[in-house]
Motif scaffolding. Structure first.
Motif, PDB file in Angstrom:
ATOM      1  N   MET A  15       0.850  -1.177   0.000  1.00 10.43           N
ATOM      2  CA  MET A  15       0.000   0.000   0.000  1.00 10.43           C
ATOM      3  C   MET A  15       0.895   1.239   0.000  1.00 10.43           C
ATOM      4  SD  MET A  15      -2.895  -1.416  -0.082  1.00 10.43           S
ATOM      5  CE  MET A  15      -3.997  -0.067   0.181  1.00 10.43           C
ATOM      6  N   VAL A  16       0.759   2.061  -1.009  1.00  8.51           N
ATOM      7  CA  VAL A  16       1.555   3.275  -1.134  1.00  8.51           C
ATOM      8  C   VAL A  16       0.584   4.440  -1.200  1.00  8.51           C
ATOM      9  CG1 VAL A  16       3.234   4.501  -2.553  1.00  8.51           C
ATOM     10  CG2 VAL A  16       3.318   2.007  -2.404  1.00  8.51           C
ATOM     11  N   ASN A  17       0.808   5.412  -0.336  1.00  6.94           N
ATOM     12  CA  ASN A  17      -0.113   6.547  -0.378  1.00  6.94           C
ATOM     13  C   ASN A  17       0.223   7.464  -1.545  1.00  6.94           C
ATOM     14  OD1 ASN A  17       1.811   8.535   0.381  1.00  6.94           O
ATOM     15  ND2 ASN A  17       1.505   8.072   2.535  1.00  6.94           N
ATOM     16  N   GLN A  18      -0.691   8.330  -1.881  1.00  4.39           N
ATOM     17  CA  GLN A  18      -0.578   9.194  -3.056  1.00  4.39           C
ATOM     18  C   GLN A  18       0.667  10.074  -2.983  1.00  4.39           C
ATOM     19  OE1 GLN A  18      -2.452   8.999  -5.742  1.00  4.39           O
ATOM     20  NE2 GLN A  18      -1.487  10.701  -6.790  1.00  4.39           N
ATOM     21  N   LYS A  19       0.975  10.611  -1.823  1.00  2.06           N
ATOM     22  CA  LYS A  19       2.122  11.500  -1.670  1.00  2.06           C
ATOM     23  C   LYS A  19       3.429  10.762  -1.970  1.00  2.06           C
ATOM     24  CE  LYS A  19       4.198  14.671   1.644  1.00  2.06           C
ATOM     25  NZ  LYS A  19       4.142  15.205   2.999  1.00  2.06           N
ATOM     26  N   ASP A  20       3.581   9.534  -1.460  1.00  4.34           N
ATOM     27  CA  ASP A  20       4.781   8.734  -1.730  1.00  4.34           C
ATOM     28  C   ASP A  20       4.891   8.394  -3.210  1.00  4.34           C
ATOM     29  OD1 ASP A  20       5.512   8.780   0.931  1.00  4.34           O
ATOM     30  OD2 ASP A  20       4.662   6.806   1.376  1.00  4.34           O
ATOM     31  N   ARG A  21       3.775   8.067  -3.823  1.00  2.00           N
ATOM     32  CA  ARG A  21       3.768   7.735  -5.249  1.00  2.00           C
ATOM     33  C   ARG A  21       4.202   8.938  -6.083  1.00  2.00           C
ATOM     34  NH1 ARG A  21      -1.710   5.798  -6.716  1.00  2.00           N
ATOM     35  NH2 ARG A  21      -1.184   4.572  -4.921  1.00  2.00           N
TER      36      ARG A  21
END
Length: 57
Positions: A15-21
């Motif tokens: 699970m990767v949040n939008q900010k990290d992506r």
């Protein structure tokens, strides 16, 4: 590695949040911009771009 271990590894979801992506894609974009400015024979330039990408993550 046996078959059940392979299945377990394939079924894990990250699970990767939008900010990290976005930060990851920004770093990749910077890398490609950097590498496109390098001469194909300039190893120091390509190494520098690769280090920048690695340090960003």
């Amino acid at each position: 590695m046996n078959q059940s271990q392979c299945h377990l590894i394939r079924s894990v979801q990250v699970m990767v949040n939008q900010k990290d992506r976005e930060a990851t894609w920004d770093a990749v974009e910077i890398y490609f911009n950097c590498i496109s400015l390098c001469d194909l024979n300039d190893r120091d330039c390509t190494i520098s771009c690769t280090r920048q990408l690695r340090d960003a993550s």
